[in-house]
Design a protein around this motif. Structure first.
Motif, short mmCIF file in Angstrom:
data_model
loop_
_atom_site.label_atom_id
_atom_site.label_comp_id
_atom_site.label_asym_id
_atom_site.label_seq_id
_atom_site.Cartn_x
_atom_site.Cartn_y
_atom_site.Cartn_z
N ARG A 243 47.52 51.89 34.36
CA ARG A 243 47.49 50.57 35.05
C ARG A 243 46.30 49.90 34.83
NH1 ARG A 243 46.30 48.18 39.94
NH2 ARG A 243 44.73 49.88 40.48
N ARG A 244 45.08 50.40 34.87
CA ARG A 244 43.96 49.67 34.46
C ARG A 244 43.98 48.97 33.07
NH1 ARG A 244 41.28 53.82 37.34
NH2 ARG A 244 40.69 54.72 35.41
N GLN A 245 44.41 49.76 31.98
CA GLN A 245 44.63 49.42 30.68
C GLN A 245 45.26 48.19 30.48
OE1 GLN A 245 45.66 52.99 28.32
NE2 GLN A 245 43.49 53.62 28.44
N ARG A 246 46.66 48.30 31.28
CA ARG A 246 47.47 47.06 31.35
C ARG A 246 46.78 45.68 31.83
NH1 ARG A 246 51.25 51.00 33.01
NH2 ARG A 246 51.21 50.30 35.12
N ILE A 247 45.98 46.00 33.07
CA ILE A 247 45.79 44.95 33.50
C ILE A 247 44.66 44.11 32.54
CG2 ILE A 247 44.07 44.20 35.26
CD1 ILE A 247 45.62 46.17 37.31
N ASN A 248 43.83 45.16 31.74
CA ASN A 248 42.62 44.76 31.08
C ASN A 248 43.33 43.97 30.02
OD1 ASN A 248 40.51 45.59 32.84
ND2 ASN A 248 40.46 47.66 31.82
N ALA A 249 44.36 44.43 29.27
CA ALA A 249 45.07 43.82 28.17
C ALA A 249 45.50 42.51 28.53
CB ALA A 249 46.17 44.71 27.89
N HIS A 250 46.06 42.42 29.78
CA HIS A 250 46.64 41.12 30.03
C HIS A 250 45.51 40.20 30.41
CE1 HIS A 250 50.71 42.48 30.13
NE2 HIS A 250 50.58 43.41 30.94
N LEU A 251 44.40 40.59 31.22
CA LEU A 251 43.25 39.54 31.07
C LEU A 251 42.70 39.23 29.78
CD1 LEU A 251 41.38 41.73 34.03
CD2 LEU A 251 42.66 39.22 34.07
N SER A 252 42.57 40.09 28.70
CA SER A 252 42.38 39.68 27.40
C SER A 252 43.13 38.68 26.84
CB SER A 252 42.19 41.01 26.72
OG SER A 252 41.30 41.78 27.11
N THR A 253 44.61 39.08 26.87
CA THR A 253 45.23 37.91 26.64
C THR A 253 45.20 36.31 27.06
OG1 THR A 253 46.92 39.57 25.93
CG2 THR A 253 47.84 37.39 26.32
N LEU A 254 45.14 36.40 28.38
CA LEU A 254 44.70 35.25 29.04
C LEU A 254 43.36 34.51 28.45
CD1 LEU A 254 45.74 36.25 32.88
CD2 LEU A 254 46.89 34.60 31.39
N ARG A 255 42.24 35.38 28.53
CA ARG A 255 41.04 35.00 27.84
C ARG A 255 41.44 34.15 26.68
NH1 ARG A 255 38.47 39.15 28.57
NH2 ARG A 255 37.78 38.93 30.73
N SER A 256 42.18 34.79 25.72
CA SER A 256 42.31 34.40 24.27
C SER A 256 43.22 33.08 24.36
CB SER A 256 43.08 35.43 23.63
OG SER A 256 44.36 35.72 24.02
N LEU A 257 44.13 32.91 25.49
CA LEU A 257 44.92 31.71 25.50
C LEU A 257 44.33 30.51 26.02
CD1 LEU A 257 48.22 33.32 26.93
CD2 LEU A 257 47.65 32.54 24.36
N LEU A 258 43.14 30.79 26.96
CA LEU A 258 42.42 29.45 27.64
C LEU A 258 41.51 29.01 26.30
CD1 LEU A 258 41.80 30.85 31.07
CD2 LEU A 258 43.25 29.22 30.51
N PRO A 259 41.30 27.90 26.39
CA PRO A 259 40.50 27.07 25.29
C PRO A 259 39.07 27.18 25.98
CG PRO A 259 41.54 25.39 26.72
CD PRO A 259 42.30 26.56 27.00
N SER A 260 38.12 27.38 24.87
CA SER A 260 36.86 27.53 25.21
C SER A 260 36.43 28.56 26.26
CB SER A 260 36.14 26.19 25.42
OG SER A 260 36.50 25.22 24.32
N VAL A 261 36.54 29.72 26.26
CA VAL A 261 36.46 30.62 27.18
C VAL A 261 35.86 31.74 26.63
CG1 VAL A 261 37.36 32.30 29.14
CG2 VAL A 261 38.37 29.76 28.92
N THR A 262 34.63 32.12 27.04
CA THR A 262 33.78 33.27 26.60
C THR A 262 34.27 34.41 27.73
OG1 THR A 262 31.85 32.72 27.86
CG2 THR A 262 32.21 31.94 25.54
N LYS A 263 33.45 35.56 27.59
CA LYS A 263 33.68 36.79 28.11
C LYS A 263 33.21 36.55 29.73
CE LYS A 263 33.07 41.79 28.37
NZ LYS A 263 32.28 42.99 27.89
N THR A 264 34.13 36.66 30.69
CA THR A 264 33.79 36.45 32.19
C THR A 264 34.36 37.41 33.13
OG1 THR A 264 35.75 34.95 32.34
CG2 THR A 264 33.85 33.69 31.65
N ASP A 265 34.04 37.29 34.16
CA ASP A 265 34.37 38.48 35.26
C ASP A 265 35.83 38.01 35.26
OD1 ASP A 265 34.00 36.89 37.95
OD2 ASP A 265 32.82 36.20 36.46
N LYS A 266 36.76 38.74 36.19
CA LYS A 266 38.01 38.79 36.51
C LYS A 266 38.28 37.60 37.51
CE LYS A 266 38.88 43.57 35.54
NZ LYS A 266 39.49 44.95 36.31
N ALA A 267 37.61 37.50 38.39
CA ALA A 267 37.51 36.42 39.40
C ALA A 267 37.63 34.99 38.92
CB ALA A 267 36.76 36.72 40.76
#
Length: 625
Positions: free
Chosen positions: A54-78
């Motif tokens: 479940r944590r792996q799925r969440i992290n994968a989806h968060l990585s996908t969201l991070r790649s879709l957003l423009p000009s976003v570097t590595k940030t915390d989940k919140a």
């Protein structure tokens, strides 16, 4: 004795029996507790594995969201989720605003051609889930059309779309593009040129847009089939030669035919470019009519065509033309080749009606070398050809002598790495070779002499390939280092490892840079003359041009890079490799030489001019970082 004593289990028994029963009961309880413990352990492990997935799925989806957003570097989940919410609200607002717009934003009309009383057609600039290409006429007096293309985003999409519009001589007057999640939608309003805009142009444009959507434009290769018609093309000195047929023929046959047609036209015109073709259209049409008769190939021999085509070409002044090949720099030194060597027609006469007796032999080699990051040679190959162009009357017999120690085949096991000079001695070992059909090999095995009667025009006497070790003409050393959080420094060094009597011309060095590079400043060595530097921001590439390099010299370029974000990982993996192109006249790495060129004499006064020239070019010259 009590009457109900046995009912409550108070029966008197033997003590030994009681102890045995207690032992059995205890063992049963232990087995039960052991089974319960194993079940609890298994359940705990299963829950832990499910939680990990479940944590792996969440992290994968968060990585996908991070790649879709423009000009976003590595940030915390919140913070990431907050930015996602903000971005989605912006998209919803933009979608609502676009939905409120009507067709007046671009043009109004319908797919049927658009009438004056039709209601404006609404459109959405957001890309859909499916690939599509649509056309619709716009209202108004002028012939305008709206073109909409929705497909996966890829490099070169805009160029492909513009080529499709140019195909029907349309002119884009307005355009809009939006990319969301790797999908792109382009909406272009174009106007037709005078006399255009009919059903035929619309059909051609619709077919071209379909090829753009299906990504068949850049990957079509040399031949393709459209509506049952086979299209083949070759590119010669910037000109496209195209052949069409509905018959299922061999592509190799058609491509070879196009190459020979280009060679025949060059033999007649002397110069092969757009200007010479336009001025000699009647002559070219007559040549094509003789080469191909009712779709059947007759001949591609310049010698035979001279018996049927007698018109002389309109000579184009070569002095005001930019050279399309390194022919103008073949010869160096005190004795230079005449300027008409390459641009001379085989049928045109000299001023005064006389024809100059001369023959040209070119040894042209194209080098492919790949260097490792430490400077070692990974792959090396030479593709060479001996090209001949004859202006001799009567087609006399010619004897062409090569190196006496020339070997063919890789069985000799010798290395040619003991480089001395372009004219030095040493074994020449070729992997394989082939000869023109007019070459006779009667004495080739004995003294390495080729005998032939040259046909009119330009033709390859011999093609050869060499993969044995040879000393490359240039060494490329590259160093890239981080100079801060968002900065780096690149040092390029080129060493010419050929004699100082030879000069290389038109050198160009290219190096891809990291995609987040925003700026590059250059520093050349003191006293640098004839060098240019440039940073291509569109494709993130460093370019370094040198007009000439003398043998034995070294040249260095320093470039300071600025990035839009902090460096993560190894920068050398995101930059390079370094590629290089050059032309070296009067030099060949294989050391294949023409020892002498003998022409059968018609009389004692017959002494035609003989010209032998060498040139080496870069085919694929790459150095890894």
């Amino acid at each position: 004795m009590l009457p109900f004593q046995g009912c409550y289990g108070f029966v008197h028994r033997d003590p030994s029996v009681v102890n045995a029963m207690d032992f059995k009961v205890g063992a049963s309880i232990l087995r039960s507790s052991s089974r319960l413990g194993k079940r609890s352990t298994n359940a705990f492990k299963s829950h832990k594995e499910a939680e990990r997935r479940r944590r792996q799925r969440i992290n994968a989806h968060l990585s996908t969201l991070r790649s879709l957003l423009p000009s976003v570097t590595k940030t915390d989940k919140a913070s990431l989720l907050a930015k996602v919410v903000h971005h989605v609200k912006e998209l919803i607002s933009q979608a609502a605003q676009v939905a409120r717009q009507d067709g007046d934003g671009f043009c109004s009309g319908s797919s049927g051609g658009g009438g004056g009383g039709s209601e404006p057609e609404k459109y959405c600039a957001f890309p859909g889930e499916s690939d599509e290409a649509t056309l619709s006429y716009c209202d108004g007096e002028a012939k305008t059309m709206r073109v909409s293309v929705c497909c996966e985003n890829r490099p070169g999409l805009n160029w492909e779309l513009s080529q499709a519009i140019r195909l029907v001589r349309g002119r884009a007057v307005r355009a809009e593009m939006m990319t969301v999640g790797g999908l792109t939608k382009c909406v272009v309003v174009l106007q037709w040129a005078s006399g255009g805009g009919g059903d035929e142009e619309a059909r051609i444009l619709r077919r071209a847009l379909k090829a753009v959507v299906e990504n068949r434009v850049s990957g079509c290769g040399l031949g393709q089939n459209v509506d049952g018609v086979n299209y083949f093309h070759v590119k010669v000195v910037g000109l496209l030669f195209v052949a069409t047929t509905r018959v299922n023929v061999s592509p190799s046959l058609v491509l070879e035919l196009l190459q020979r047609i280009a060679r025949v036209i060059k033999d007649y015109l002397g110069i092969l470019n757009e200007d010479s073709l336009r001025k000699n259209f009647v002559l070219v049409y007559e040549l094509l009519d003789e080469v191909i008769d009712f779709g059947y190939v007759q001949t591609t021999s310049t010698e035979l065509l001279k018996s049927y085509v007698f018109n002389e070409p309109i000579v184009v002044d070569a002095g005001r033309l930019q050279p399309l090949n390194p022919a103008a720099i073949f010869m160096q030194g005190t004795k230079r080749m005449p300027g008409t060597a390459v641009t001379k027609s085989v049928v045109a006469n000299e001023p005064g009606g006389r024809k100059r007796e001369e023959i040209f032999v070119d040894i042209i080699e194209k080098i492919s070398v790949t260097f490792s990051s430490s400077g070692y040679i990974l792959t090396s190959e030479i593709d060479g050809t001996i090209q001949m162009k004859s202006y001799l009357t009567g087609n006399p017999e010619i004897r062409l002598a090569l190196n006496e120690d020339l070997s063919i085949g890789r069985g000799s096991g010798r290395s040619v790495y003991d480089y001395r000079s372009s004219y030095g001695s040493g074994a020449v070992i070729l992997d394989d070779c082939n000869f023109h059909e007019s070459v006779r090999l009667d004495s080739f095995d004995l003294d390495r002499t080729l005998t032939l009667v040259p046909p009119d025009g330009e033709f390859p006497v011999m093609n050869y390939r060499l993969t044995q070790e040879f000393k490359p003409p240039f060494r490329i050393n590259t160093l890239i280092e981080e100079a801060g959080a968002v900065k780096a420094e690149v040092i390029l060094k080129i060493s010419a490892e050929f004699p100082s009597s030879i000069t290389a011309n038109t050198i160009a060095v290219q190096m891809p840079l990291p995609k987040y590079t925003t700026r590059a400043t250059f520093e050349l060595e003191p006293g640098a003359i004839g060098q240019t530097t440039d940073f291509k921001e569109a494709n993130k590439r460093l370019e370094w041009g040198l007009k000439k390099i003398v043998g034995g010299s070294e040249h260095t370029l320093r470039a300071k890079l600025t990035f839009s974000q902090e460096l993560h990982g190894n920068i050398t993996k995101e930059a390079g490799p370094v590629s290089m192109t050059f032309t070296i006249p009067m030099y060949n790495a294989s050391r294949l030489q023409v020892k002498y060129l003998q022409i059968a004499k018609k009389s004692n006064t017959y002494n035609p001019y003989r010209w032998v020239r060498y040139v080496t070019q870069a085919n694929s010259y790459v150095a890894r970082i």
